[in-house]
Design a protein around this motif. Structure first.
Motif, short mmCIF file in Angstrom:
data_model
loop_
_atom_site.label_atom_id
_atom_site.label_comp_id
_atom_site.label_asym_id
_atom_site.label_seq_id
_atom_site.Cartn_x
_atom_site.Cartn_y
_atom_site.Cartn_z
N VAL A 260 47.53 72.77 51.13
CA VAL A 260 47.72 71.44 50.95
C VAL A 260 48.44 70.76 52.22
CG1 VAL A 260 48.15 69.87 49.35
CG2 VAL A 260 47.57 72.05 48.61
N ALA A 261 47.59 69.82 52.77
CA ALA A 261 48.49 69.25 53.93
C ALA A 261 47.69 67.63 54.25
CB ALA A 261 47.91 69.98 55.26
N SER A 262 48.48 66.90 53.65
CA SER A 262 48.22 65.39 53.98
C SER A 262 48.93 64.62 54.93
CB SER A 262 48.23 64.69 52.48
OG SER A 262 47.41 64.81 51.67
N GLY A 267 52.87 67.38 55.64
CA GLY A 267 51.41 67.88 56.39
C GLY A 267 51.78 68.44 57.42
N ALA A 268 52.55 67.57 58.44
CA ALA A 268 52.95 67.96 59.97
C ALA A 268 53.91 69.28 59.66
CB ALA A 268 53.65 66.92 60.55
N ALA A 269 54.65 69.53 58.80
CA ALA A 269 55.56 70.71 58.81
C ALA A 269 54.61 71.77 58.48
CB ALA A 269 56.41 70.53 57.64
N MET A 270 53.33 71.65 57.97
CA MET A 270 52.59 72.93 57.63
C MET A 270 51.92 73.51 58.83
SD MET A 270 52.92 73.61 54.58
CE MET A 270 51.59 74.88 54.38
N ARG A 271 51.99 73.14 60.00
CA ARG A 271 51.48 73.91 61.25
C ARG A 271 51.91 75.09 61.47
NH1 ARG A 271 47.77 73.14 65.06
NH2 ARG A 271 47.16 71.06 64.18
N GLU A 272 53.41 75.04 61.56
CA GLU A 272 53.66 76.48 61.93
C GLU A 272 53.55 77.63 60.91
OE1 GLU A 272 58.23 78.47 62.91
OE2 GLU A 272 58.26 76.29 62.32
N ALA A 291 43.67 68.05 56.68
CA ALA A 291 43.11 69.34 56.83
C ALA A 291 42.59 69.58 58.11
CB ALA A 291 42.09 69.19 55.57
N GLN A 292 42.08 68.46 58.80
CA GLN A 292 41.60 68.65 60.21
C GLN A 292 42.77 68.71 61.29
OE1 GLN A 292 38.20 68.86 60.78
NE2 GLN A 292 37.64 68.44 58.66
#
Length: 346
Positions: A260-262, A267-272, A291-292
């Motif tokens: 889940v990334a908004s 959301g930015a912290a989910m990239r790694e 999500a994109q």
């Protein structure tokens, strides 16, 4: 598979935009409760809940700590019900979150906290419940009777009610949430094709990890619960930060990751962490307005809104996915095996 299997759950998912609109129209009643909370100036907040409501309480914890700058914690009901703890709760705000308002442990916690000096607020979908009687103040989430065992509309309405309560305590007017009914309609409609593709993609899946950070962590936890209770998947949820501290070792090409990334810091912290699971060959399905922007093999978009309100929208395609997977796997999400609408624990 019968034509009516999952019909209640489907109907209740669709009802949420109208429920959000009704709740926003009744914001003044929530603001009255918030005014009392603000006047009492609590030094700390405790949130008591079970099941889906516990995930809503986690969302509220983020709201309280971030928007009100107050320390907040999730209560452990068993410290009261099993061990008889009676801590001094003077100047503490206790928010008890329960869709039914009938859980004996939450009732006992609320009664005990009130005796120990806490300002107690019940947030529930049952205005005449014992929990409302036990608490000093109450917020009605106004979702109407829910017939499916799996909570959908009551969960979404509880999220919005908690946001409106916390926002009003800080002096807000709820304006950030004004467009939520329309955005919810868009979410349910625009993500339908991507959800259907995900249902086909994960139809035979047996293991899934759900993950997020920040406000959206509540969505990841609720996603794991919904998938487990309706489709009987082995689903575990982790913070994106915790995922890298050990659980990532269990992620491989046979694992799907629902991320889940908004838009916003969470959301930015989910990239790694998503780059790490992608490198291990995991099938990543990203849900949210960002999500994109993250590594994924499948994406379910959600309209953008204020980050602190994203969980109200994110959960909608999650619920659609849980419904679709249950139906295609031959299960009835309206009546999951071994479950009842009200779980009574102590």
């Amino acid at each position: 598979m019968t034509a009516t299997r999952g019909q209640h759950m489907a109907d209740e998912i669709r009802q949420q935009p109208a429920i959000f609109a009704d709740l926003l129209a009744a914001r003044d009643a929530i603001a009255d409760v918030a005014a009392v909370v603000a006047q009492r100036r609590p030094r700390f907040a405790l949130l008591a809940a079970r099941g889906s409501s516990d995930h809503a309480a986690l969302y509220a914890k983020y709201l309280v700590e971030t928007l009100l700058q107050l320390p907040a914690g999730l209560a452990s009901p068993s410290t009261t019900t099993l061990y008889g703890a009676q801590p001094d709760l003077t100047d503490v705000l206790l928010v008890s979150v329960s869709q039914s308002g009938g859980s004996p442990d939450l009732l006992e916690v609320t009664e005990s906290a009130r005796k120990q000096g806490a300002l107690t607020v019940a947030v529930t979908n049952t205005a005449d419940s014992p929990l409302v009687t036990a608490a000093e103040l109450s917020v009605d989430v106004r979702a109407g009777r829910e017939q499916a065992v799996a909570a959908t509309k009551t969960y979404g309405a509880t999220l919005l009610a908690l946001y409106l309560l916390v926002d009003a305590v800080r002096g807000g007017t709820g304006e950030q949430a004004a467009d939520l009914p329309d955005l919810a309609e868009q979410t349910l409609a625009s993500g339908r094709e991507a959800v259907d593709e995900a249902v086909g993609r994960y139809r035979f899946l047996e293991r899934m990890v759900t993950t997020a950070r920040g406000y959206s962590l509540a969505t990841a936890h609720e996603a794991a619960l919904k998938l487990a209770e309706t489709s009987y998947l082995s689903a575990r949820s982790y913070s994106g930060a915790d995922l890298l501290h050990g659980p990532v070792a269990a992620v491989d090409a046979d694992t799907a990751v629902l991320a889940v990334a908004s838009r916003g810091r969470g959301g930015a912290a989910m990239r790694e962490p998503l780059e790490a699971v992608a490198e291990r060959g995991a099938d990543v399905c990203a849900i949210g307005s960002a999500a994109q922007d993250v590594p994924a093999t499948h994406r379910i978009p959600v309209p953008a809104c204020a980050e602190e309100l994203a969980p109200v929208l994110e959960i909608l395609p999650v619920q659609q996915l849980a419904l679709g997977l249950a139906q295609v796997r031959g299960f009835d999400p309206d009546n999951p095996r071994g479950l009842n609408k009200v779980t009574r624990t102590r």
